[in-house]
Design a protein around this motif. Structure first.
Motif, PDB file in Angstrom:
ATOM      1  N   MET A   1       0.838  -1.213   0.000  1.00 38.64           N
ATOM      2  CA  MET A   1       0.000   0.000   0.000  1.00 38.64           C
ATOM      3  C   MET A   1       0.872   1.262   0.000  1.00 38.64           C
ATOM      4  SD  MET A   1      -3.201  -0.887   0.016  1.00 38.64           S
ATOM      5  CE  MET A   1      -2.847  -2.333  -0.968  1.00 38.64           C
ATOM      6  N   THR A   2       0.689   2.108  -1.005  1.00 37.18           N
ATOM      7  CA  THR A   2       1.562   3.294  -1.088  1.00 37.18           C
ATOM      8  C   THR A   2       1.289   4.255   0.075  1.00 37.18           C
ATOM      9  OG1 THR A   2       0.010   4.307  -2.588  1.00 37.18           O
ATOM     10  CG2 THR A   2       1.883   3.253  -3.589  1.00 37.18           C
ATOM     11  N   GLN A   3       0.019   4.313   0.531  1.00 38.26           N
ATOM     12  CA  GLN A   3      -0.266   5.235   1.632  1.00 38.26           C
ATOM     13  C   GLN A   3       0.459   4.790   2.916  1.00 38.26           C
ATOM     14  OE1 GLN A   3      -4.007   7.098   1.346  1.00 38.26           O
ATOM     15  NE2 GLN A   3      -4.200   7.419   3.513  1.00 38.26           N
ATOM     16  N   PHE A   4       0.557   3.473   3.110  1.00 40.51           N
ATOM     17  CA  PHE A   4       1.304   2.972   4.278  1.00 40.51           C
ATOM     18  C   PHE A   4       2.773   3.385   4.154  1.00 40.51           C
ATOM     19  CE2 PHE A   4       4.037  -0.444   6.039  1.00 40.51           C
ATOM     20  CZ  PHE A   4       3.816  -0.157   7.373  1.00 40.51           C
ATOM     21  N   LYS A   5       3.309   3.233   2.955  1.00 41.54           N
ATOM     22  CA  LYS A   5       4.732   3.594   2.772  1.00 41.54           C
ATOM     23  C   LYS A   5       4.933   5.093   3.014  1.00 41.54           C
ATOM     24  CE  LYS A   5       5.300   0.123  -0.771  1.00 41.54           C
ATOM     25  NZ  LYS A   5       5.479  -0.026  -2.198  1.00 41.54           N
ATOM     26  N   ASP A   6       4.028   5.915   2.466  1.00 46.08           N
ATOM     27  CA  ASP A   6       4.160   7.377   2.640  1.00 46.08           C
ATOM     28  C   ASP A   6       4.036   7.769   4.106  1.00 46.08           C
ATOM     29  OD1 ASP A   6       4.279   7.492  -0.055  1.00 46.08           O
ATOM     30  OD2 ASP A   6       2.272   8.354  -0.359  1.00 46.08           O
ATOM     31  N   LYS A   7       3.015   7.205   4.762  1.00 49.67           N
ATOM     32  CA  LYS A   7       2.788   7.603   6.166  1.00 49.67           C
ATOM     33  C   LYS A   7       3.889   7.078   7.076  1.00 49.67           C
ATOM     34  CE  LYS A   7      -2.052   8.782   6.365  1.00 49.67           C
ATOM     35  NZ  LYS A   7      -3.359   8.565   6.982  1.00 49.67           N
ATOM     36  N   SER A   8       4.447   5.906   6.764  1.00 52.57           N
ATOM     37  CA  SER A   8       5.549   5.374   7.579  1.00 52.57           C
ATOM     38  C   SER A   8       6.758   6.292   7.447  1.00 52.57           C
ATOM     39  CB  SER A   8       5.974   3.980   7.131  1.00 52.57           C
ATOM     40  OG  SER A   8       4.889   3.163   7.023  1.00 52.57           O
ATOM     41  N   ALA A   9       6.959   6.825   6.235  1.00 50.84           N
ATOM     42  CA  ALA A   9       8.106   7.716   6.042  1.00 50.84           C
ATOM     43  C   ALA A   9       7.879   9.015   6.821  1.00 50.84           C
ATOM     44  CB  ALA A   9       8.292   7.992   4.556  1.00 50.84           C
ATOM     45  N   LYS A  10       6.622   9.490   6.807  1.00 49.58           N
ATOM     46  CA  LYS A  10       6.313  10.758   7.459  1.00 49.58           C
ATOM     47  C   LYS A  10       6.296  10.634   8.993  1.00 49.58           C
ATOM     48  CE  LYS A  10       3.073  14.541   6.933  1.00 49.58           C
ATOM     49  NZ  LYS A  10       1.686  14.834   6.637  1.00 49.58           N
ATOM     50  N   HIS A  11       5.877   9.471   9.489  1.00 48.09           N
ATOM     51  CA  HIS A  11       5.793   9.270  10.954  1.00 48.09           C
ATOM     52  C   HIS A  11       6.718   8.124  11.354  1.00 48.09           C
ATOM     53  CE1 HIS A  11       2.279  11.918  10.978  1.00 48.09           C
ATOM     54  NE2 HIS A  11       1.889  11.274   9.903  1.00 48.09           N
ATOM     55  N   ALA A  12       7.992   8.284  11.032  1.00 49.27           N
ATOM     56  CA  ALA A  12       8.967   7.197  11.230  1.00 49.27           C
ATOM     57  C   ALA A  12       9.075   6.771  12.696  1.00 49.27           C
ATOM     58  CB  ALA A  12      10.321   7.629  10.697  1.00 49.27           C
TER      59      ALA A  12
END
Ligand code: TYM
Length: 334
Positions: A111-122
């Motif tokens: 899921m791209t949203q999971f990847k984006d949010k994981s990067a943003k909220h590491a």
């Protein structure tokens, strides 16, 4: 004897993670309003999704209430549709657990949203963020929705919802309706005003000029549009190498009910200053009455309380029926 024809069911939801942006409005809310005549609509405040990112509890409660008030201010009728708060309906958590056991780690990892949010909220990559799409599948499937009106960024989540539903149905028979996405032609992906290569997001706190929040002061909204990043050739034209101007054409089109191409034709030969002014005027004319109505409605505490209570009861009634079916199929004593 005339028998009432059953309308198709529409389901959608929005997170109370900030005041909705112009992107949320044009990609989702405005369409919800327009669809309510022809469909049985159910719209939720996805507060369970919102806690996948840390929230201030007092603010979250307020934003939840404000968002349901805003739905009504936009013209989405709580009398003719079901408007409710996700956490008020326990079936969401219960079905999400069942569906978790029918969803693979591999598909969630894509899921791209999971990847984006994981990067943003590491510092906070929690399990809820990972299984977020499963809760979203539970939302949609509980109501046997035919159509799900969302912006472009939710397409992948709809695909996984369909995959999970098909997997479950293949094992147990027709438990869930397989939903279709309903993504508008214009307005499905509104970009940031300062960085038009990234989508406009209500929870973007880095640069306030990048986002229009629909409860921003009306003069501020106009100014944000006038300050939007463009380019130097002064030609109002849709083009991948003119992301700022293309975004403003999209906004204008979505607000006025035209395609971006029609908007482009309307502004042929117009300079950037005049063009931006027209876009700002159109946005302000659309948003101002919503803000006025929001103010009025916010003062009526008892009415909003009754909408929330009523919505929860109606939603729970439908959701529990589907939940019981799924529980029975997997072997729970129901
Ligand atoms: P959320 O809260 O991020 O966004 C709500 C809706 O707004 C759309 N949207 C946009 N449309 C156009 N341009 C943009 N820049 C833009 N930004 C957001 C989104 O596509 C969405 O339709 N996971 C969902 C909430 C959800 C949900 C559901 C949606 C929970 N359960 C069940 C549908 C069905 C979300 O985070 O939306």
């Amino acid at each position: 004897m005339s028998e009432e024809i059953k309308k198709s069911v529409i389901y959608s939801a929005m997170q109370p993670s900030g005041v909705p942006s112009l992107g949320n409005y044009l990609g989702a809310l405005k369409n919800w309003k327009n669809l309510q005549q022809d469909y049985d609509c159910i719209f939720a405040i996805a507060n369970m999704h919102a806690i996948t990112v840390r929230q201030n509890p007092t603010e979250l409660r307020k934003k939840t209430r404000d968002l349901i008030t805003l739905f009504i201010a936009i013209g989405i009728s709580p009398e003719n549709n079901i408007l409710y708060v996700q956490s008020d309906v326990k079936a969401h958590a219960e079905l999400a657990w069942i569906l978790n056991c029918y969803t693979y780690m591999g598909e969630l990892s894509r899921m791209t949203q999971f990847k984006d949010k994981s990067a943003k909220h590491a510092d906070n990559i929690n399990a809820g963020l990972f299984t977020y799409p499963v809760l979203m599948a539970a939302d949609i499937l509980l109501y046997q929705a035919d159509l799900v009106p969302v912006g472009e960024d939710q397409r992948q989540h709809l695909e996984i919802t369909r995959d999970i539903a098909e997997r479950f149905n293949n094992l147990y028979g027709d438990v869930f309706k397989i939903p279709e996405g309903f993504i508008p032609k214009t307005g499905a992906r509104i970009m940031g005003l300062q960085d038009p290569t990234k989508k406009m997001s209500k929870s973007d706190t880095d640069n306030d000029n990048n986002v229009i929040h629909i409860l921003d002061d009306i003069n501020l909204i106009a100014n944000k549009i006038k300050r939007a990043v463009t380019d130097s050739d002064n030609e109002v034209r849709l083009s991948p190498d003119k992301p700022g101007i293309s975004n403003l054409l999209n906004i204008y089109g979505a607000v006025t009910g035209k395609t971006a191409e029609e908007a482009q034709n309307e502004f042929k030969g117009t300079g950037y200053g005049e063009f931006k002014k027209c876009v700002a005027d159109a946005v302000v004319a659309e948003i101002k009455p919503i803000q006025d109505r929001f103010k009025e409605l916010s003062a009526d505490k008892a009415y909003i309380d009754s909408v929330i209570k009523d919505g929860a009861e109606k939603a729970a009634y439908i959701a529990n029926k589907t939940l019981r079916k799924a529980q029975k199929k997997v072997g729970f004593p129901v």
